[in-house]
Design a protein around this motif. Structure first.
Motif, PDB file in Angstrom:
ATOM      1  N   LYS A 196      -0.089 -27.418   3.212  1.00  0.00           N
ATOM      2  CA  LYS A 196       0.650 -26.550   4.124  1.00  0.00           C
ATOM      3  C   LYS A 196       0.649 -25.125   3.592  1.00  0.00           C
ATOM      4  O   LYS A 196       0.740 -24.904   2.380  1.00  0.00           O
ATOM      5  CB  LYS A 196       2.078 -27.062   4.284  1.00  0.00           C
ATOM      6  N   THR A 244      -0.827 -33.697   1.874  1.00  0.00           N
ATOM      7  CA  THR A 244      -0.490 -32.794   2.970  1.00  0.00           C
ATOM      8  C   THR A 244      -0.582 -31.364   2.441  1.00  0.00           C
ATOM      9  O   THR A 244       0.087 -31.014   1.462  1.00  0.00           O
ATOM     10  CB  THR A 244       0.931 -33.072   3.495  1.00  0.00           C
ATOM     11  N   GLY A 297       3.841 -22.085   6.972  1.00  0.00           N
ATOM     12  CA  GLY A 297       4.191 -23.381   7.551  1.00  0.00           C
ATOM     13  C   GLY A 297       3.063 -24.086   8.267  1.00  0.00           C
ATOM     14  O   GLY A 297       3.212 -25.245   8.666  1.00  0.00           O
ATOM     15  N   ARG A 298       1.929 -23.445   8.444  1.00  0.00           N
ATOM     16  CA  ARG A 298       0.799 -24.072   9.141  1.00  0.00           C
ATOM     17  C   ARG A 298       0.258 -25.241   8.308  1.00  0.00           C
ATOM     18  O   ARG A 298      -0.004 -25.107   7.118  1.00  0.00           O
ATOM     19  CB  ARG A 298      -0.305 -23.030   9.368  1.00  0.00           C
ATOM     20  N   VAL A 299       0.102 -26.391   8.930  1.00  0.00           N
ATOM     21  CA  VAL A 299      -0.411 -27.580   8.244  1.00  0.00           C
ATOM     22  C   VAL A 299      -1.934 -27.608   8.339  1.00  0.00           C
ATOM     23  O   VAL A 299      -2.498 -27.606   9.438  1.00  0.00           O
ATOM     24  CB  VAL A 299       0.183 -28.867   8.847  1.00  0.00           C
ATOM     25  N   CYS A 339      -2.826 -33.277   6.996  1.00  0.00           N
ATOM     26  CA  CYS A 339      -1.634 -34.131   6.958  1.00  0.00           C
ATOM     27  C   CYS A 339      -2.025 -35.523   6.481  1.00  0.00           C
ATOM     28  O   CYS A 339      -2.972 -36.120   7.004  1.00  0.00           O
ATOM     29  CB  CYS A 339      -0.975 -34.199   8.333  1.00  0.00           C
ATOM     30  N   VAL A 366      -0.717 -21.840  -0.676  1.00  0.00           N
ATOM     31  CA  VAL A 366      -0.574 -23.116   0.027  1.00  0.00           C
ATOM     32  C   VAL A 366       0.125 -24.088  -0.912  1.00  0.00           C
ATOM     33  O   VAL A 366       0.063 -23.947  -2.139  1.00  0.00           O
ATOM     34  CB  VAL A 366      -1.931 -23.703   0.481  1.00  0.00           C
ATOM     35  N   ASP A 393      -4.302 -31.861  15.714  1.00  0.00           N
ATOM     36  CA  ASP A 393      -3.317 -31.157  14.921  1.00  0.00           C
ATOM     37  C   ASP A 393      -2.178 -30.667  15.799  1.00  0.00           C
ATOM     38  O   ASP A 393      -2.089 -30.980  16.981  1.00  0.00           O
ATOM     39  CB  ASP A 393      -3.968 -29.998  14.148  1.00  0.00           C
TER      40      ASP A 393
END
Length: 277
Positions: free
Chosen positions: A224, A222, A126-128, A131, A156, A139
């Motif tokens: 992620k 994006t 879930g780490r972005v 974006c 990813v 961030d």
């Protein structure tokens, strides 16, 4: 011809060779700046040698130039000095062989990257990483530093405008020459900042007022981390830009790597679009 005049001519010839010929040999920025320092020193020495005296007016001109040359040389030399103390492991060797060596980056330049702006990080799901709506904002952790990433293990996902684009999975990285590779991730903000820097230089050379608003921001996906998590090599963008500023050969290799990464991502996008259709 007197002995003093011969010494003066000898010093002038050395200065001419170091300042004018060495830069034409295609030497690295480090060697080029070292040649400038030696050339300035030879020039001052050749003025002093004949009568052990330097005209004060010449000192006022030569000393600042020598100090400036020393400062620029130090900026090029410091990463090399730091690189000599870097411990390289098998993972570092692998990323060099798969990502940097094919782009012409020398081993000692890669060690400079390790000493200055490269590290490894294990990322939670879930780490972005990037974006699409945030070019200049901090961030999710309040960090303003931008990073480039290379996926070694894990997965990813990429999306744009709320639409899923693709999932990238790795177990041991992938060579940049492999058509299915994607190269560097989260690279659009770096390209944007590189464009800002280049436009500022061009404006300065033309003595025009520079306005960052003139630069169009690039669309970016994006990125992620997927459900498996990911282990990535990350590169601090600001520190990399600084290294590129003081090593033209390294800068050329990084630009080639960015171009190859964009080519690979375009190929991935076309393949995924064809698959969907």
């Amino acid at each position: 011809m007197t002995l003093a005049w011969k010494k003066k001519c000898s010093g002038t010839c050395r200065t001419w060779f170091v300042l004018d010929i060495v830069p034409l040999m295609g030497a690295s920025t480090f060697v080029f700046r070292l040649s400038i320092v030696l050339g300035r020193a030879f020039e001052m020495f050749s003025d002093y040698l004949p009568d052990q005296y330097i005209v004060p007016d010449e000192l006022v001109f030569e000393v600042p130039l020598l100090l400036l040359s020393l400062a620029l040389f130090a900026r090029s030399a410091l990463p090399i000095v730091r690189a000599s103390f870097v411990t390289v492991d098998e993972l570092d060797n692998q990323v060099y062989e798969q990502l940097f060596e094919p782009m012409g980056l020398k081993w000692w330049q890669f060690r400079c990257l390790l000493a200055t702006c490269v590290d490894w990080e294990d990322l939670e799901p879930g780490r972005v990483l990037e974006c699409e709506s945030e070019f200049d904002k901090p961030d999710e952790r309040g960090n303003n530093d931008d990073y480039l990433y290379w996926l070694y293990d894990g997965e990813v996902t990429a999306s744009y405008g709320g639409l899923f684009v693709t999932t990238i999975k790795r177990t041991e990285g992938k060579n940049i020459d492999d058509p299915s590779a994607v190269g560097l991730l989260a690279d659009m903000r770096f390209l944007y900042k590189l464009d800002l820097q280049n436009r500022a230089k061009r404006k300065a050379s033309k003595k025009e007022r520079y306005d960052p608003v003139d630069v169009v921001r690039y669309p970016m996906a994006t990125i992620k981390v997927g459900s498996r998590g990911a282990r990535v090599m990350r590169i601090n963008s600001a520190k990399l830009l600084d290294l590129m500023e003081h090593d033209e050969q390294l800068a050329a290799s990084i630009r080639a790597l960015l171009l190859k990464s964009l080519q690979r991502k375009v190929g991935l996008l076309l393949r995924s679009t064809t698959t969907v259709e």
